[in-house]
Design an enzyme around this catalytic site. Structure first.
Site, PDB file in Angstrom:
ATOM      1  N   ARG A  75       0.184  14.390  -6.498  1.00  0.00           N
ATOM      2  CA  ARG A  75       0.393  12.963  -6.256  1.00  0.00           C
ATOM      3  C   ARG A  75       1.094  12.737  -4.914  1.00  0.00           C
ATOM      4  O   ARG A  75       1.950  11.862  -4.775  1.00  0.00           O
ATOM      5  CB  ARG A  75       1.208  12.315  -7.387  1.00  0.00           C
ATOM      6  N   SER A  89      -0.018   5.216 -14.930  1.00  0.00           N
ATOM      7  CA  SER A  89       1.093   6.139 -15.218  1.00  0.00           C
ATOM      8  C   SER A  89       2.235   5.854 -14.253  1.00  0.00           C
ATOM      9  O   SER A  89       2.040   5.877 -13.040  1.00  0.00           O
ATOM     10  CB  SER A  89       0.631   7.588 -15.055  1.00  0.00           C
ATOM     11  N   GLU A 100       5.769   7.300  -9.819  1.00  0.00           N
ATOM     12  CA  GLU A 100       4.559   7.391  -9.002  1.00  0.00           C
ATOM     13  C   GLU A 100       4.419   6.211  -8.060  1.00  0.00           C
ATOM     14  O   GLU A 100       4.076   6.384  -6.907  1.00  0.00           O
ATOM     15  CB  GLU A 100       3.309   7.489  -9.903  1.00  0.00           C
TER      16      GLU A 100
END
Length: 342
Positions: free
Chosen positions: A168, A242, A338
């Site tokens: 990520r 998420s 995130e």
């Protein structure tokens, strides 16, 4: 002679972030081509102003008004660039929807992205986040991208080795954050196609259906089904998918946590480390379905934070911090968000 740049002053960003959080931009310019970026760079007023690059707004928590000039990326278009012996190379405008692009590839007999179906956001944001799901990350399918430098207005092409892809993560979140606008992305879809099935939920689907050799469309349908159960539609309930990264720990840390919590969901990684399921840890701390103000934890998946209606960015951040403290207190693991918090 160019028409003057259309600048929207005081633009409402609520509709441009999937959390549906209130925020106004001092100025917003729609970017439909590389030349639009150059015109912003050359503009006497906008050229010197700080810039904020906005794609689909699916990885964003807006806690205040944006004083920078927002560049809303709307570069469109998809085409097969090249058919090689070992791969198809496709080129996609940065403003295209990621999920619609996955559908387009399958409709055109170009498999390879099906595991990443239903990930929200635009194609231009995909390399920034190095999006991934069910055993595949963007870097596994990446060929190159074009971007325009926000200082010089020059176009650059970057290949995988320039992008510093991590979990990520990429160079676009670090050294190049806010320094350029990604306009086009080229993806490499390997030939012959091989299914990627080593994920627990896909193995369950194989066991349930008895389909042991699924084609790409079948995997796409399975992934859409799994994600739809876990993730609410942002058009119905504001969310950013998420919210926390799954933490990666050493074998020693993993053993230590398993000794205390034998049930913890964990996955071995190729480099010998272990990925822990952040959603499981949040659930174990009792957060599923709970709220702080009008921000809450989704009832069906503890990894997803939602806007229960009229939430502010501050409420989302307060909830996220409370979850981080709980998980750290119980597991000694600091969860990392995130989305980008602005």
């Amino acid at each position: 002679m160019h028409t003057p740049l259309a600048v929207e002053h005081g633009a409402n960003l609520k509709q441009y972030n999937t959390f549906g959080l209130p925020s106004n931009a001092q100025a917003l310019v729609r970017i439909t081509s590389e030349s639009d970026v150059r015109r912003v760079v050359d503009d006497p007023a906008l050229g010197l102003a700080p810039k904020f690059i906005l794609g689909g707004g699916s990885n964003l928590v807006l806690t205040q008004d944006v004083r920078a000039c927002v560049l809303k990326v709307e570069v469109m278009g998809r085409r097969v660039l090249e058919t090689r012996d070992d791969a198809w190379i496709i080129e996609v405008g940065a403003g295209e929807s990621w999920h619609e692009t996955v559908q387009w590839t399958l409709d055109n007999g170009l498999p390879g992205l099906e595991n990443m179906a239903l990930i929200p956001g635009t194609v231009g944001a995909a390399p920034v986040q190095n999006i991934g799901a069910y055993g595949i990350e963007l870097k596994d399918r990446f060929e190159s991208l074009d971007a325009v430098d926000l200082i010089t207005g020059r176009s650059v092409t970057l290949h995988s080795q320039h992008c510093a892809f991590g979990y990520r993560d990429s160079i676009f979140k670090r050294h190049l954050a806010g320094k350029g606008v990604i306009t086009r992305v080229r993806l490499r879809l390997p030939r012959p196609w091989q299914p990627v099935l080593g994920y627990l939920e896909l193995e369950r689907k194989i066991a349930e259906t008895g389909i042991t050799a699924p084609d790409a469309r079948q995997i796409f349908d399975w992934v859409c089904g799994i994600r739809s159960v876990k993730l609410p539609d942002p058009a119905v309930i504001g969310n950013a998918g998420s919210f926390f990264k799954n933490p990666v720990v050493t074998p020693e840390q993993c053993r230590d946590i398993i000794n205390r919590d034998p049930e913890i969901v964990h996955y071995p990684m190729p480099d010998g480390t272990f990925k822990l399921a952040a959603g499981w840890m949040i659930d174990a701390c009792g957060w599923k379905g709970k709220s702080i103000g009008r921000a809450g934890v989704y009832e069906k998946q503890a990894l997803v934070l939602v806007n229960r209606g009229g939430a502010s960015g501050a409420e989302v951040v307060t909830l996220a911090k409370a979850i981080q403290e709980s998980v750290y207190g119980r597991f000694g693991i600091r969860l990392e968000p995130e989305p980008v918090v602005v």
